[in-house]
Design a protein around this motif. Structure first.
Motif, mmCIF file in Angstrom:
data_model
loop_
_atom_site.group_PDB
_atom_site.id
_atom_site.type_symbol
_atom_site.label_atom_id
_atom_site.label_comp_id
_atom_site.label_asym_id
_atom_site.label_seq_id
_atom_site.Cartn_x
_atom_site.Cartn_y
_atom_site.Cartn_z
ATOM 1 N N HIS A 10 0.833 -1.204 0.000
ATOM 2 C CA HIS A 10 0.000 0.000 0.000
ATOM 3 C C HIS A 10 0.870 1.258 0.000
ATOM 4 N N LEU A 11 1.897 1.272 0.842
ATOM 5 C CA LEU A 11 2.795 2.425 0.907
ATOM 6 C C LEU A 11 3.583 2.583 -0.384
ATOM 7 N N SER A 12 3.987 1.475 -0.979
ATOM 8 C CA SER A 12 4.713 1.508 -2.239
ATOM 9 C C SER A 12 3.842 2.103 -3.342
ATOM 10 N N SER A 48 10.178 13.379 8.052
ATOM 11 C CA SER A 48 9.284 13.745 6.947
ATOM 12 C C SER A 48 8.740 12.493 6.249
ATOM 13 N N ILE A 49 9.615 11.517 6.038
ATOM 14 C CA ILE A 49 9.185 10.255 5.422
ATOM 15 C C ILE A 49 8.201 9.540 6.336
ATOM 16 N N LEU A 50 8.498 9.521 7.642
ATOM 17 C CA LEU A 50 7.599 8.864 8.595
ATOM 18 C C LEU A 50 6.231 9.545 8.611
ATOM 19 N N ARG A 51 6.199 10.871 8.527
ATOM 20 C CA ARG A 51 4.921 11.592 8.484
ATOM 21 C C ARG A 51 4.112 11.150 7.254
ATOM 22 N N ILE A 98 4.330 8.321 5.687
ATOM 23 C CA ILE A 98 3.866 6.953 5.935
ATOM 24 C C ILE A 98 2.601 6.991 6.782
ATOM 25 N N HIS A 99 2.611 7.793 7.841
ATOM 26 C CA HIS A 99 1.436 7.889 8.713
ATOM 27 C C HIS A 99 0.234 8.476 7.977
ATOM 28 N N GLU A 100 0.472 9.453 7.114
ATOM 29 C CA GLU A 100 -0.620 10.052 6.342
ATOM 30 C C GLU A 100 -1.251 9.049 5.383
ATOM 31 N N ASN A 101 -0.498 8.042 4.967
ATOM 32 C CA ASN A 101 -1.000 7.039 4.033
ATOM 33 C C ASN A 101 -1.351 5.726 4.727
ATOM 34 N N SER A 102 -1.474 5.774 6.023
ATOM 35 C CA SER A 102 -1.799 4.582 6.797
ATOM 36 C C SER A 102 -3.294 4.510 7.048
ATOM 37 N N PRO A 103 -3.803 3.303 7.309
ATOM 38 C CA PRO A 103 -5.225 3.170 7.633
ATOM 39 C C PRO A 103 -5.553 3.936 8.911
ATOM 40 N N LYS A 104 -6.827 4.174 9.123
ATOM 41 C CA LYS A 104 -7.279 4.869 10.324
ATOM 42 C C LYS A 104 -6.813 4.117 11.569
ATOM 43 N N VAL A 105 -6.578 4.864 12.625
ATOM 44 C CA VAL A 105 -6.136 4.291 13.897
ATOM 45 C C VAL A 105 -7.310 3.566 14.556
ATOM 46 N N ASP A 106 -7.035 2.376 15.086
ATOM 47 C CA ASP A 106 -8.034 1.608 15.824
ATOM 48 C C ASP A 106 -8.304 2.306 17.155
ATOM 49 N N LEU A 132 1.122 8.677 29.172
ATOM 50 C CA LEU A 132 0.371 8.207 28.004
ATOM 51 C C LEU A 132 -1.090 7.898 28.331
ATOM 52 N N LYS A 133 -1.445 7.898 29.579
ATOM 53 C CA LYS A 133 -2.797 7.504 30.001
ATOM 54 C C LYS A 133 -3.899 8.318 29.327
ATOM 55 N N SER A 134 -3.719 9.591 29.146
ATOM 56 C CA SER A 134 -4.786 10.439 28.603
ATOM 57 C C SER A 134 -4.495 10.964 27.210
ATOM 58 N N ARG A 135 -3.500 10.438 26.556
ATOM 59 C CA ARG A 135 -3.110 10.945 25.251
ATOM 60 C C ARG A 135 -4.071 10.481 24.160
ATOM 61 N N PRO A 136 -4.311 11.333 23.165
ATOM 62 C CA PRO A 136 -5.149 10.901 22.031
ATOM 63 C C PRO A 136 -4.401 9.858 21.191
ATOM 64 N N LEU A 137 -5.143 9.021 20.509
ATOM 65 C CA LEU A 137 -4.539 7.998 19.661
ATOM 66 C C LEU A 137 -3.907 8.622 18.425
ATOM 67 N N CYS A 138 -2.819 8.008 17.987
ATOM 68 C CA CYS A 138 -2.163 8.424 16.756
ATOM 69 C C CYS A 138 -1.393 7.227 16.211
ATOM 70 N N HIS A 139 -0.863 7.351 15.002
ATOM 71 C CA HIS A 139 -0.059 6.267 14.437
ATOM 72 C C HIS A 139 1.248 6.144 15.192
ATOM 73 N N HIS A 140 1.753 4.931 15.236
ATOM 74 C CA HIS A 140 3.016 4.663 15.920
ATOM 75 C C HIS A 140 3.758 3.619 15.110
ATOM 76 N N HIS A 141 4.916 3.976 14.581
ATOM 77 C CA HIS A 141 5.697 3.066 13.751
ATOM 78 C C HIS A 141 6.052 1.801 14.535
ATOM 79 N N GLY A 142 6.505 1.969 15.765
ATOM 80 C CA GLY A 142 6.766 0.819 16.627
ATOM 81 C C GLY A 142 8.154 0.229 16.491
#
Length: 167
Positions: A38-40, A94-97, A99-107, A151-161
């Motif tokens: 998908h990213l490719s 910048s590349i990671l951003r 990737i996150h912009e082209n990633s599926p919605k966060v669960d 991290l307890k109250s943080r909003p969800l976002c993408h995380h490369h991991g």
């Protein structure tokens, strides 16, 4: 730490990366392959997906990717000036951003704290089990432990991991 066996393969003047894993990893590896594909397709700086199959009488699964030429960041960065290191970091961010912009919605079924530590805890355990140490490792582990409550109250976002110089 992935457990994959990795090979550089050359055929017909083309070069590929062949990754082999146990078939028990099939679903996870297939998801990785589909995500990378998908990213490719989104024209991001990732290897092109060539093939994904079971092999070795279904005991293994392999992923075949295009080879990305270049030097390993782990070897280049220590030789670079501070300004060059910073510029590389900005470029990687910048590349990671993208990737996150082209990633599926966060669960959103999990909170950020649980989601993050579901990923990081096994890695921390593997790090401790392997007894790989480096200067400052205790300080980093203590920092994670002392600040994980943030991290307890943080909003969800993408995380490369697995965001590090080797990747």
């Amino acid at each position: 730490m992935s457990g994959d066996r990795k090979y550089r393969v050359e055929k017909d003047s083309l070069t590929y990366l062949l990754r082999s894993a146990d078939a028990a990893e099939y679903t996870r590896k297939k998801n990785e392959y589909d995500y990378l594909n998908h990213l490719s397709q989104a024209a991001l700086s990732v290897p092109e997906c060539i093939a994904f199959e079971k092999c070795d009488e279904d005991a293994k699964v392999y992923t075949l990717l295009s080879w990305v030429e270049g030097e390993e960041a782990e070897k280049v960065l220590p030789k670079a000036s501070y300004c060059e290191q910073y510029a590389y970091g900005v470029q990687a961010g910048s590349i990671l951003r993208k990737i996150h912009e082209n990633s599926p919605k966060v669960d959103t079924s999990k909170n950020w704290y649980d989601r993050y530590f579901e990923v990081i805890e096994p890695r921390l355990e593997a790090f401790l089990k392997e007894e790989i140490s480096f200067v400052g490792d205790e300080r980093i582990l203590r920092f994670i432990e002392e600040n994980k409550y943030l991290l307890k109250s943080r909003p969800l976002c993408h995380h490369h991991g697995d965001y590090h110089m080797g990747n």
